[in-house]
Enzyme design. Structure first.
Site: not given
Ligand code: COA
Length: 322
Positions: A113, A249, A279
């Site tokens: 990520c 994020h 996500n």
């Protein structure tokens, strides 16, 4: 010379999977997912024509159009992904072919990520050394294919998508950046690779899927991301309130809200798309960047702080002038 973002693009799969849709597949509920994460729905690839490559190429094409550069003017393509379609060639090389960016060197990086920030910082390092003047960086994931769809505490969190940015070496752009890793903590978020085909090693060929210790990742995320932001602000001699936009994020709205609280800032400085994207790992920050840019929210001279964390464990952040 530093990296300046001169164009953005993104691509989301067409299929919307709402929390209610997932509740039909497993024992979960819209109430549980929204209250724990802020996620209402996510996009998931749903046909063979929607792939890591197709989304990366579409996001890259949109970013190129936005930048006004021609494909052959791109010196470097970096794709951040942990879910490429092929082991080799890299997704970056395949994107190069799709876009006709014939002059570019192209490679992938795996920082989960945090990948988009590692790509941004890598391109910036090339610019600072004078090796390259332009780059296309892309974060893309089809995590839906490596998620354990029987693990309700993990599978409801993720979505598929791609985001991209075109960078040019410029007098003004990135002001400060950092990145780091802690391999010793990697076991809290991991996914084994495919079976071993070596004739001398007998292993069962079954594939493993994504495993996550959610509570450990939550604690790591809030602590490390807050530390990163403070370190970056200290590097630049700035205070939290000096930043116009924090693009974090998009893992969980509660993580974003905790960080805003720790920085004593209003959530208005923290745009979010986790409610409709979930996500999307390496794609989350560039998809959000493209959304706020295309919505006309970013003004010339705005200060942006991009920050992310992920498997590895890894973390990265960049402070830049828009
Ligand atoms: N629907 C309904 N119930 C669920 C569920 C779901 N999708 N997933 C888990 N539960 C249940 C659990 O089984 C548990 O039940 P029990 O108390 O009877 O054992 C209960 O809900 C609480 O689970 P818990 O894991 O304690 O929830 P939580 O409040 O820690 O939230 C996460 C779980 C995953 C949402 C949270 O830990 C998180 O967001 N972590 C960070 C993840 C992240 O950011 N990952 C990306 C890194 S890049």
């Amino acid at each position: 010379m530093r990296a300046k973002i001169i164009g953005t693009g993104s691509c989301l799969p067409t299929k919307v999977a709402t929390n209610d849709d997932l509740s039909a597949l497993m024992d979960t509920s819209d109430e549980w997912i929204q209250s724990r994460t802020g996620i209402r729905e996510r996009r998931l690839v749903s046909s063979e024509s929607e792939t890591t490559l197709s989304m990366a190429a579409q996001a890259g094409k949109a970013a190129l159009t936005d930048s006004g550069l021609q494909p052959e003017e791109i010196d470097l393509i970096i794709v951040a992904t942990v879910s490429s379609d092929f082991v080799t060639p890299s997704t970056a090389c395949m994107v190069q072919k799709e876009l006709g960016a014939v002059c570019a060197a192209a490679f992938d990086i795996n920082a989960a990520c945090s990948g988009f920030l590692f790509a941004l910082n890598t391109a910036d390092a090339y610019f600072q050394s004078g090796i390259y003047q332009t780059a296309l960086i892309i974060g893309v994931e089809t995590l839906s294919k490596i998620i354990d769809w029987t693990d309700r505490s993990t599978c409801v969190l993720f979505g598929d998508g791609a985001g991209a940015a075109v960078l040019r070496a410029s007098e003004q752009g990135i002001i400060a950046s950092l990145q780091g890793s802690n391999g010793a903590g990697g076991h809290v978020l991991m996914c084994k690779n495919r079976g071993n085909n070596n004739p001398y090693i007998s292993t069962d060929a079954c594939l493993d899927y994504l495993y996550m210790d959610g509570q450990e990742v939550f604690k790591f995320a809030v602590k490390k991301e807050t530390e990163c932001i403070h370190a970056l602000l200290a590097q630049a001699g700035l205070m939290p309130e000096d930043i116009d936009w924090y693009l974090l994020h998009q893992a969980n709205q509660r993580i974003i809200a905790s960080i805003a609280r720790k920085l004593k800032l209003s959530l208005a400085k923290f745009p979010s798309n986790v409610d409709h994207c979930g996500n999307t790992s390496a794609a989350s920050i560039p998809i959000l960047l493209d959304e706020v840019h295309k919505a006309g929210k970013l003004k010339d001279g705005d200060l942006l702080l991009l920050s992310g964390f992920g498997a590895g464990l890894t973390w990265g952040a960049a402070l830049l002038l828009w």
